[in-house]
Design an enzyme around this catalytic site. Structure first.
Site, PDB file in Angstrom:
ATOM      1  N   ARG A  64     118.957  59.745  15.339  1.00 49.11           N
ATOM      2  CA  ARG A  64     120.056  59.401  16.253  1.00 49.11           C
ATOM      3  C   ARG A  64     121.166  58.648  15.510  1.00 49.11           C
ATOM      4  O   ARG A  64     122.361  58.876  15.743  1.00 49.11           O
ATOM      5  CB  ARG A  64     119.540  58.542  17.415  1.00 49.11           C
ATOM      6  CG  ARG A  64     118.424  59.149  18.247  1.00 49.11           C
ATOM      7  CD  ARG A  64     118.864  59.765  19.550  1.00 49.11           C
ATOM      8  NE  ARG A  64     119.777  59.002  20.353  1.00 49.11           N
ATOM      9  CZ  ARG A  64     119.438  58.012  21.190  1.00 49.11           C
ATOM     10  NH1 ARG A  64     118.168  57.648  21.315  1.00 49.11           N
ATOM     11  NH2 ARG A  64     120.342  57.412  21.910  1.00 49.11           N
ATOM     12  N   HIS A 113     122.423  48.370  27.724  1.00 53.31           N
ATOM     13  CA  HIS A 113     121.196  48.953  27.163  1.00 53.31           C
ATOM     14  C   HIS A 113     121.063  48.715  25.665  1.00 53.31           C
ATOM     15  O   HIS A 113     120.231  49.354  25.016  1.00 53.31           O
ATOM     16  CB  HIS A 113     121.131  50.459  27.480  1.00 53.31           C
ATOM     17  CG  HIS A 113     120.967  50.743  28.944  1.00 53.31           C
ATOM     18  ND1 HIS A 113     121.209  51.972  29.518  1.00 53.31           N
ATOM     19  CD2 HIS A 113     120.568  49.939  29.971  1.00 53.31           C
ATOM     20  CE1 HIS A 113     120.985  51.916  30.825  1.00 53.31           C
ATOM     21  NE2 HIS A 113     120.607  50.688  31.116  1.00 53.31           N
ATOM     22  N   ALA A 229     136.509  62.980  30.538  1.00 47.91           N
ATOM     23  CA  ALA A 229     137.010  61.603  30.470  1.00 47.91           C
ATOM     24  C   ALA A 229     138.150  61.475  29.457  1.00 47.91           C
ATOM     25  O   ALA A 229     139.109  60.730  29.677  1.00 47.91           O
ATOM     26  CB  ALA A 229     135.867  60.660  30.110  1.00 47.91           C
TER      27      ALA A 229
HETATM   28  C1  BJW Z   1     131.046  63.710  31.424  1.00 47.31           C
HETATM   29  C2  BJW Z   1     131.479  64.362  30.320  1.00 47.31           C
HETATM   30  C3  BJW Z   1     132.771  64.234  29.994  1.00 47.31           C
HETATM   31  C4  BJW Z   1     129.315  64.825  30.539  1.00 47.31           C
HETATM   32  N1  BJW Z   1     133.558  63.437  30.760  1.00 47.31           N
HETATM   33  N2  BJW Z   1     131.737  62.944  32.227  1.00 47.31           N
HETATM   34  C5  BJW Z   1     114.392  51.659  40.928  1.00 47.31           C
HETATM   35  C6  BJW Z   1     114.040  52.898  41.403  1.00 47.31           C
HETATM   36  C7  BJW Z   1     113.467  53.840  40.576  1.00 47.31           C
HETATM   37  C8  BJW Z   1     113.197  53.565  39.248  1.00 47.31           C
HETATM   38  C9  BJW Z   1     113.542  52.336  38.769  1.00 47.31           C
HETATM   39  C10 BJW Z   1     114.131  51.394  39.597  1.00 47.31           C
HETATM   40  N3  BJW Z   1     114.374  50.281  38.851  1.00 47.31           N
HETATM   41  C11 BJW Z   1     113.953  50.504  37.593  1.00 47.31           C
HETATM   42  C12 BJW Z   1     113.453  51.756  37.528  1.00 47.31           C
HETATM   43  C13 BJW Z   1     112.881  52.391  36.313  1.00 47.31           C
HETATM   44  C14 BJW Z   1     113.935  52.893  35.358  1.00 47.31           C
HETATM   45  C15 BJW Z   1     114.814  53.937  36.031  1.00 47.31           C
HETATM   46  O1  BJW Z   1     115.918  53.709  36.446  1.00 47.31           O
HETATM   47  N4  BJW Z   1     114.335  55.167  36.115  1.00 47.31           N
HETATM   48  C16 BJW Z   1     115.115  56.252  36.720  1.00 47.31           C
HETATM   49  C17 BJW Z   1     115.241  57.374  35.722  1.00 47.31           C
HETATM   50  C18 BJW Z   1     114.460  56.673  37.999  1.00 47.31           C
HETATM   51  N5  BJW Z   1     114.747  51.793  34.855  1.00 47.31           N
HETATM   52  C19 BJW Z   1     114.308  50.982  33.917  1.00 47.31           C
HETATM   53  O2  BJW Z   1     113.205  51.107  33.435  1.00 47.31           O
HETATM   54  C20 BJW Z   1     115.236  49.884  33.453  1.00 47.31           C
HETATM   55  N6  BJW Z   1     114.556  48.656  33.442  1.00 47.31           N
HETATM   56  C21 BJW Z   1     114.345  47.940  34.552  1.00 47.31           C
HETATM   57  O3  BJW Z   1     114.865  48.229  35.608  1.00 47.31           O
HETATM   58  O4  BJW Z   1     113.503  46.852  34.389  1.00 47.31           O
HETATM   59  C22 BJW Z   1     112.910  46.276  35.538  1.00 47.31           C
HETATM   60  C23 BJW Z   1     111.849  47.232  36.069  1.00 47.31           C
HETATM   61  C24 BJW Z   1     110.997  47.853  35.190  1.00 47.31           C
HETATM   62  C25 BJW Z   1     110.042  48.750  35.684  1.00 47.31           C
HETATM   63  C26 BJW Z   1     109.979  49.038  37.035  1.00 47.31           C
HETATM   64  C27 BJW Z   1     110.873  48.409  37.908  1.00 47.31           C
HETATM   65  C28 BJW Z   1     111.807  47.491  37.402  1.00 47.31           C
HETATM   66  C29 BJW Z   1     115.664  50.136  32.018  1.00 47.31           C
HETATM   67  C30 BJW Z   1     116.507  51.340  31.872  1.00 47.31           C
HETATM   68  C31 BJW Z   1     116.814  51.588  30.389  1.00 47.31           C
HETATM   69  C32 BJW Z   1     117.485  52.919  30.175  1.00 47.31           C
HETATM   70  N7  BJW Z   1     117.464  53.275  28.814  1.00 47.31           N
HETATM   71  C33 BJW Z   1     118.002  54.567  28.426  1.00 47.31           C
HETATM   72  C34 BJW Z   1     117.417  55.121  27.119  1.00 47.31           C
HETATM   73  C35 BJW Z   1     117.559  54.323  25.940  1.00 47.31           C
HETATM   74  C36 BJW Z   1     116.983  55.057  24.773  1.00 47.31           C
HETATM   75  C37 BJW Z   1     118.043  55.347  23.746  1.00 47.31           C
HETATM   76  O5  BJW Z   1     119.178  55.718  24.032  1.00 47.31           O
HETATM   77  O6  BJW Z   1     117.708  55.239  22.583  1.00 47.31           O
HETATM   78  O7  BJW Z   1     119.422  54.455  28.388  1.00 47.31           O
HETATM   79  S1  BJW Z   1     117.678  55.867  29.549  1.00 47.31           S
HETATM   80  C38 BJW Z   1     119.172  56.703  29.250  1.00 47.31           C
HETATM   81  O8  BJW Z   1     119.787  56.845  30.537  1.00 47.31           O
HETATM   82  C39 BJW Z   1     120.051  55.754  28.413  1.00 47.31           C
HETATM   83  C40 BJW Z   1     121.332  55.727  29.239  1.00 47.31           C
HETATM   84  O9  BJW Z   1     122.060  54.539  28.993  1.00 47.31           O
HETATM   85  C41 BJW Z   1     120.846  55.883  30.641  1.00 47.31           C
HETATM   86  C42 BJW Z   1     121.880  56.359  31.609  1.00 47.31           C
HETATM   87  O10 BJW Z   1     122.267  57.657  31.311  1.00 47.31           O
HETATM   88  P1  BJW Z   1     123.775  58.095  31.527  1.00 47.31           P
HETATM   89  O11 BJW Z   1     124.669  57.272  30.685  1.00 47.31           O
HETATM   90  O12 BJW Z   1     124.080  58.117  32.961  1.00 47.31           O
HETATM   91  O13 BJW Z   1     123.773  59.545  30.867  1.00 47.31           O
HETATM   92  P2  BJW Z   1     123.355  60.953  31.536  1.00 47.31           P
HETATM   93  O14 BJW Z   1     123.084  61.896  30.432  1.00 47.31           O
HETATM   94  O15 BJW Z   1     122.296  60.781  32.536  1.00 47.31           O
HETATM   95  O16 BJW Z   1     124.658  61.423  32.314  1.00 47.31           O
HETATM   96  C43 BJW Z   1     125.839  61.813  31.631  1.00 47.31           C
HETATM   97  C44 BJW Z   1     126.909  62.067  32.656  1.00 47.31           C
HETATM   98  O17 BJW Z   1     128.125  62.320  31.973  1.00 47.31           O
HETATM   99  C45 BJW Z   1     126.628  63.263  33.561  1.00 47.31           C
HETATM  100  O18 BJW Z   1     126.892  62.900  34.915  1.00 47.31           O
HETATM  101  C46 BJW Z   1     127.664  64.312  33.101  1.00 47.31           C
HETATM  102  O19 BJW Z   1     128.112  65.142  34.164  1.00 47.31           O
HETATM  103  C47 BJW Z   1     128.767  63.428  32.594  1.00 47.31           C
HETATM  104  N8  BJW Z   1     129.639  64.001  31.569  1.00 47.31           N
HETATM  105  N9  BJW Z   1     130.389  65.087  29.778  1.00 47.31           N
HETATM  106  C48 BJW Z   1     133.026  62.821  31.858  1.00 47.31           C
HETATM  107  N10 BJW Z   1     133.337  64.837  28.917  1.00 47.31           N
END
Ligand code: BJW
Length: 242
Positions: A64, A113, A229
């Site tokens: 990465r 993050h 964007a």
């Molecule tokens: C364009 C474009 C262009 C494309 N112009 N747009 C409540 C309910 C359910 C689950 C949970 C909850 N609370 C916590 C959770 C668990 C979990 C979670 O949310 N899971 C869900 C998947 C359901 N969350 C966590 O574990 C978090 N911790 C936490 O809450 O601690 C307390 C806790 C723990 C356990 C249980 C309960 C509470 C931590 C989250 C950490 C996320 N880390 C990551 C990966 C890191 C690894 C790495 O990178 O090396 O971070 S996950 C990954 O997703 C990364 C991103 O930052 C994150 C968000 O993704 P993002 O940025 O939205 O990207 P995409 O790909 O999803 O979307 C891209 C978008 O761009 C799309 O919409 C396209 O259309 C658009 N796009 N080109 C404009 N040119």
């Protein structure tokens, strides 16, 4: 372009996700070409994965870093940075770990993050270290904590880990007093970041979503601008930059 005119005194907040860096060549996570299509997140981006096979996880980060290290900020990153440089009240809250907002010149950044160019001790020693950009082999990073000798790990929030409470608090404070929120390039499914926009909305901010497609946040936004964007943000901010 915006239905609400931007004013010089507006407090403007950006909540960005992987999509803002897509035009720079950084893969997004979800969607057609997303990173999770080729890799199992549970094998790589969790503390359990690191405990079970640290070498595999670290190798993924080497790959990465080599990829991200070749990417440059795009017009979306630069438009935000220029607004800040022009003296407007701008804060960028990003889920991205790629450092591109900073490379574009933004300074008021909250990295929810973490940052792929930083490492910290997996056993909890407090220091956060920079990954040398010229490390040999390229993309790799020192492996041993200088304090305790345990493994160093990426300074990134993995699934199941808490975000830094100070980052959450600062973000919430800012969102509760912002005039305009732009939610840019996030799928809005990862918590708690996905819920932050609602704080601004309920405090009366004008919420704009910028994305190539609708997301779960679209129905909450006052306005959705569908498109890349890098094309939309320079046009949105143009009235404040000329
Ligand atoms: C364009 C474009 C262009 C494309 N112009 N747009 C409540 C309910 C359910 C689950 C949970 C909850 N609370 C916590 C959770 C668990 C979990 C979670 O949310 N899971 C869900 C998947 C359901 N969350 C966590 O574990 C978090 N911790 C936490 O809450 O601690 C307390 C806790 C723990 C356990 C249980 C309960 C509470 C931590 C989250 C950490 C996320 N880390 C990551 C990966 C890191 C690894 C790495 O990178 O090396 O971070 S996950 C990954 O997703 C990364 C991103 O930052 C994150 C968000 O993704 P993002 O940025 O939205 O990207 P995409 O790909 O999803 O979307 C891209 C978008 O761009 C799309 O919409 C396209 O259309 C658009 N796009 N080109 C404009 N040119």
């Amino acid at each position: 372009m915006l239905k609400r005119e931007l004013k010089e005194e507006d407090r403007i907040t950006i909540l960005s996700g992987a999509g803002i860096s897509a035009e720079s060549g950084v893969p997004t996570f979800r969607g057609k070409d997303g990173l999770w299509k080729g890799y199992d997140a549970t094998q790589l981006a969790t503390p359990q994965a690191f405990a079970g096979d640290p070498e595999k996880v670290l190798e993924w980060y080497v790959w990465r870093r080599n990829l991200i290290g070749q990417c440059k900020p795009n017009p979306a990153h630069f438009a935000i940075a220029e607004l800040e440089e022009a003296g407007r009240d701008v804060v960028t809250i990003t889920q991205n770990i790629d450092n591109l907002h900073r490379e574009a010149g933004s300074r008021n950044i909250i990295e929810l993050h973490g940052n792929i160019w930083k490492i910290r001790c997996s056993a909890g020693c407090p220091a956060i270290l920079d990954v040398p950009r010229d490390f040999n082999p390229p993309g790799d990073a020192p492996r041993e904590c200088p304090t305790c000798g345990k493994l160093l790990r990426p300074h990134i929030v993995w699934f199941g880990e808490m975000l830094d409470p100070a980052d959450i608090r600062t973000s919430e404070e800012r969102l509760s007093e912002t005039d305009v929120l732009l939610i840019v390039g996030t799928s809005g499914v990862v918590q708690p970041a996905a819920s932050l926009g609602y704080i601004a909305k309920s405090a009366g901010a004008y919420v704009v979503e910028v994305n190539i497609e609708a997301t779960p946040l679209s129905s909450m936004a006052d306005q959705s601008l569908f498109g890349a964007a890098g094309e939309i943000l320079p046009r949105v901010f143009e009235p404040l930059l000329s």
